[in-house]
Scaffold this motif. Structure first.
Motif, PDB file in Angstrom:
ATOM      1  N   LEU A 334       0.841  -1.187   0.000  1.00  0.00           N
ATOM      2  CA  LEU A 334       0.000   0.000   0.000  1.00  0.00           C
ATOM      3  C   LEU A 334       0.882   1.245   0.000  1.00  0.00           C
ATOM      4  CD1 LEU A 334      -3.276   0.534   1.893  1.00  0.00           C
ATOM      5  CD2 LEU A 334      -1.551   2.327   1.987  1.00  0.00           C
ATOM      6  N   ARG A 335       0.562   2.178  -0.920  1.00  0.00           N
ATOM      7  CA  ARG A 335       1.307   3.430  -1.030  1.00  0.00           C
ATOM      8  C   ARG A 335       0.329   4.605  -0.922  1.00  0.00           C
ATOM      9  NH1 ARG A 335       5.916   2.847  -4.291  1.00  0.00           N
ATOM     10  NH2 ARG A 335       6.896   0.831  -3.853  1.00  0.00           N
ATOM     11  N   LYS A 336       0.597   5.506  -0.004  1.00  0.00           N
ATOM     12  CA  LYS A 336      -0.170   6.741   0.054  1.00  0.00           C
ATOM     13  C   LYS A 336       0.384   7.695  -1.011  1.00  0.00           C
ATOM     14  CE  LYS A 336      -1.466   6.508   4.911  1.00  0.00           C
ATOM     15  NZ  LYS A 336      -1.443   7.202   6.234  1.00  0.00           N
ATOM     16  N   ILE A 337      -0.495   8.290  -1.785  1.00  0.00           N
ATOM     17  CA  ILE A 337      -0.062   9.097  -2.917  1.00  0.00           C
ATOM     18  C   ILE A 337      -0.751  10.456  -2.890  1.00  0.00           C
ATOM     19  CG2 ILE A 337       0.365   7.075  -4.368  1.00  0.00           C
ATOM     20  CD1 ILE A 337      -2.277   7.664  -5.773  1.00  0.00           C
ATOM     21  N   LYS A 338      -0.227  11.359  -3.702  1.00  0.00           N
ATOM     22  CA  LYS A 338      -0.839  12.664  -3.935  1.00  0.00           C
ATOM     23  C   LYS A 338      -1.007  12.842  -5.436  1.00  0.00           C
ATOM     24  CE  LYS A 338       0.859  15.077   0.179  1.00  0.00           C
ATOM     25  NZ  LYS A 338       1.635  16.246   0.680  1.00  0.00           N
ATOM     26  N   SER A 339      -2.226  13.201  -5.845  1.00  0.00           N
ATOM     27  CA  SER A 339      -2.529  13.397  -7.261  1.00  0.00           C
ATOM     28  C   SER A 339      -3.358  14.661  -7.404  1.00  0.00           C
ATOM     29  CB  SER A 339      -3.285  12.194  -7.832  1.00  0.00           C
ATOM     30  OG  SER A 339      -3.617  12.407  -9.188  1.00  0.00           O
ATOM     31  N   THR A 340      -2.970  15.510  -8.356  1.00  0.00           N
ATOM     32  CA  THR A 340      -3.645  16.802  -8.514  1.00  0.00           C
ATOM     33  C   THR A 340      -4.355  16.954  -9.852  1.00  0.00           C
ATOM     34  OG1 THR A 340      -1.559  17.753  -9.298  1.00  0.00           O
ATOM     35  CG2 THR A 340      -2.073  17.986  -6.952  1.00  0.00           C
ATOM     36  N   ARG A 341      -3.946  16.201 -10.862  1.00  0.00           N
ATOM     37  CA  ARG A 341      -4.523  16.396 -12.192  1.00  0.00           C
ATOM     38  C   ARG A 341      -4.895  15.060 -12.798  1.00  0.00           C
ATOM     39  NH1 ARG A 341      -3.383  21.679 -13.483  1.00  0.00           N
ATOM     40  NH2 ARG A 341      -1.605  22.617 -12.403  1.00  0.00           N
ATOM     41  N   SER A 342      -6.015  15.049 -13.521  1.00  0.00           N
ATOM     42  CA  SER A 342      -6.482  13.821 -14.160  1.00  0.00           C
ATOM     43  C   SER A 342      -7.302  14.171 -15.389  1.00  0.00           C
ATOM     44  CB  SER A 342      -7.330  13.004 -13.181  1.00  0.00           C
ATOM     45  OG  SER A 342      -7.864  11.857 -13.821  1.00  0.00           O
ATOM     46  N   ILE A 343      -7.097  13.401 -16.466  1.00  0.00           N
ATOM     47  CA  ILE A 343      -7.894  13.581 -17.683  1.00  0.00           C
ATOM     48  C   ILE A 343      -7.714  12.371 -18.579  1.00  0.00           C
ATOM     49  CG2 ILE A 343      -6.160  14.727 -19.123  1.00  0.00           C
ATOM     50  CD1 ILE A 343      -8.435  16.690 -19.943  1.00  0.00           C
ATOM     51  N   ASP A 344      -8.779  12.014 -19.293  1.00  0.00           N
ATOM     52  CA  ASP A 344      -8.762  10.906 -20.258  1.00  0.00           C
ATOM     53  C   ASP A 344      -8.266   9.606 -19.639  1.00  0.00           C
ATOM     54  OD1 ASP A 344      -9.754  12.507 -22.255  1.00  0.00           O
ATOM     55  OD2 ASP A 344      -7.792  13.005 -23.075  1.00  0.00           O
ATOM     56  N   GLY A 345      -8.673   9.335 -18.392  1.00  0.00           N
ATOM     57  CA  GLY A 345      -8.330   8.059 -17.769  1.00  0.00           C
ATOM     58  C   GLY A 345      -6.925   7.976 -17.224  1.00  0.00           C
ATOM     59  N   ARG A 346      -6.196   9.095 -17.186  1.00  0.00           N
ATOM     60  CA  ARG A 346      -4.840   9.097 -16.639  1.00  0.00           C
ATOM     61  C   ARG A 346      -4.719  10.201 -15.595  1.00  0.00           C
ATOM     62  NH1 ARG A 346      -0.126   9.370 -20.633  1.00  0.00           N
ATOM     63  NH2 ARG A 346      -1.016  11.438 -21.002  1.00  0.00           N
ATOM     64  N   SER A 347      -3.872   9.937 -14.588  1.00  0.00           N
ATOM     65  CA  SER A 347      -3.667  10.896 -13.518  1.00  0.00           C
ATOM     66  C   SER A 347      -2.178  11.100 -13.287  1.00  0.00           C
ATOM     67  CB  SER A 347      -4.327  10.410 -12.222  1.00  0.00           C
ATOM     68  OG  SER A 347      -5.729  10.339 -12.357  1.00  0.00           O
ATOM     69  N   VAL A 348      -1.841  12.307 -12.853  1.00  0.00           N
ATOM     70  CA  VAL A 348      -0.464  12.633 -12.490  1.00  0.00           C
ATOM     71  C   VAL A 348      -0.289  12.370 -10.998  1.00  0.00           C
ATOM     72  CG1 VAL A 348       1.260  14.448 -12.323  1.00  0.00           C
ATOM     73  CG2 VAL A 348      -0.229  14.323 -14.316  1.00  0.00           C
ATOM     74  N   VAL A 349       0.740  11.589 -10.639  1.00  0.00           N
ATOM     75  CA  VAL A 349       1.046  11.300  -9.238  1.00  0.00           C
ATOM     76  C   VAL A 349       2.236  12.162  -8.830  1.00  0.00           C
ATOM     77  CG1 VAL A 349       1.765   9.542  -7.592  1.00  0.00           C
ATOM     78  CG2 VAL A 349       0.141   8.967  -9.404  1.00  0.00           C
ATOM     79  N   ASP A 350       2.019  13.021  -7.858  1.00  0.00           N
ATOM     80  CA  ASP A 350       3.085  13.909  -7.395  1.00  0.00           C
ATOM     81  C   ASP A 350       3.992  13.231  -6.373  1.00  0.00           C
ATOM     82  OD1 ASP A 350       2.014  15.982  -8.987  1.00  0.00           O
ATOM     83  OD2 ASP A 350       0.595  16.507  -7.413  1.00  0.00           O
TER      84      ASP A 350
END
Length: 390
Positions: A334-350
């Motif tokens: 399990l990984r806690k993540i931060k994501s701010t942007r998402s579009i077209d089924g893809r997300s950016v993981v910061d």
């Protein structure tokens, strides 16, 4: 006696040994069987089948989404500039017309008559001017035999008739213009709407109701809004080059057309805290239509070498977002993540994941931290789906 006693002891010893072996066999045999049954009933630790996807490094376009309305690049309500009866309608409703095409013909006879009258008046005045010039030449040749008053009067007559001819020319031009107005032509290229008049109707230049409207659809415009806090990013993108704008169907699933942002409105709407934007599309295939509602995407920047994962890999928990990564030992982590942007089924993981790792995209509900997993490689042919048991 001694021999028989010895035989008795031997027989007794054999009987005791037999009973002991029988008891040992019964006791220990049942225990071994019970252990075997227990082993069969014990749960076997198996790998949980899941689907995985790689964490990738890629350029990620940042779009600003919104809702907009399509409007004609130019819209004109065609009205008559003269009064008269309609003799002919030269267009069909919904037809694409070009600039200068004839739309309506109004009875031209009154305007033709006015033009003929102005032309005749000019011819009459030209004849009078010619005669006045001859008289002026005669008075001039007489010299001292003609009074100065006669000569000056004749010279004034010539000047008056010259001015009258200029007025006649203006009257002819006006009559010709009115005659031209009897043929109503398309001021722009576009699609005509529903006509408001029929053949035989009397039209009047003073009425507000037009004959028909024309909407220019090549190119065409889309008006949409954006939050005012995005204004700096939009202005920066527009200053660099006209940013790409995509028009989609209202459900966001089908791209209709691609254009560019042309302008930002000169003020923010204080009631909604939004700014109006205008994008222009070539619309050669007429995919956009005036009045149509569309979803919009405005490209404001592109993130270089961003860490990108499928949206299905991201889970929502009480402590925030998390994802399950697959360790080299094929165990879920399990990984806690931060994501701010998402579009077209893809997300950016910061934070929380690195390019090259594998994340679980399906089957998370069966997985706990440390669970042994097996990965499935999807194939277009279900019969050829390859399952690798790790």
């Amino acid at each position: 006696m001694s021999k028989s006693r010895t035989i008795s002891w031997v027989l007794m010893a054999a009987a005791v040994a037999g009973l002991g072996y029988f008891g040992w066999q019964k006791y220990y045999g049942q225990e071994a069987s019970a252990q075997a049954d227990a082993q069969k009933r014990a749960p076997v630790r198996t790998a949980v089948p899941v689907k995985i996807a790689p964490v990738e490094k890629a350029d990620f376009p940042v779009f600003l989404t919104g809702l907009g309305t399509v409007q004609g690049f130019n819209t004109v309500v065609v009205r008559t500039r003269v009064d008269g009866q309609i003799n002919k309608i030269a267009f069909q409703e919904g037809q694409f017309v070009k600039e200068g095409d004839t739309l309506v013909e109004i009875d031209p006879r009154p305007f033709q008559a006015a033009l003929d009258q102005a032309t005749a008046k000019k011819a009459q005045d030209e004849a009078n001017l010619a005669n006045a010039n001859l008289d002026l030449q005669r008075y001039t040749k007489l010299g001292e035999f003609a009074t100065r008053q006669q000569t000056d009067t004749q010279r004034s007559t010539v000047a008056q008739l010259t001015a009258q001819i200029q007025a006649d020319a203006a009257a002819i031009y006006n009559a010709q213009t009115q005659l031209d107005y009897a043929t109503v032509k398309a001021p722009i290229s576009g699609v005509v709407g529903l006509r408001q008049v029929d053949i035989g109707n009397i039209v009047n230049a003073a009425t507000q109701t037009g004959i028909v409207s024309i909407a220019q659809i090549e190119p065409i415009a889309v008006i949409f809004t954006a939050p005012e806090d995005q204004l700096p990013d939009i202005k920066a993108a527009l200053a660099a080059s006209p940013p790409k704008t995509i028009a989609l169907s209202t459900d966001g699933k089908r791209v209709l057309s691609t254009g560019t942002l042309s302008l930002i409105n000169n003020q923010v709407d204080t009631t909604s805290g939004t700014i109006r934007l205008k994008a222009v599309f070539d619309n050669k295939d007429h995919a956009l239509w005036p009045g149509q509602s569309v979803s919009t995407r405005l490209l404001i920047t592109t993130l270089k070498d961003a860490t990108v994962v499928p949206d299905d890999a991201i889970q929502h928990g009480t402590d925030g977002l998390y994802a399950f990564a697959v360790t080299p030992e094929n165990k879920a982590e399990l990984r806690k993540i931060k994501s701010t942007r998402s579009i077209d089924g893809r997300s950016v993981v910061d934070e929380g994941l690195s390019p090259g790792e594998q994340v679980i995209t399906a089957g998370q509900y069966k997985v706990q931290p440390g669970t042994l997993v097996s990965t499935a490689v999807a194939s277009s042919d279900p019969a050829q789906a390859k399952v690798t048991q790790e």
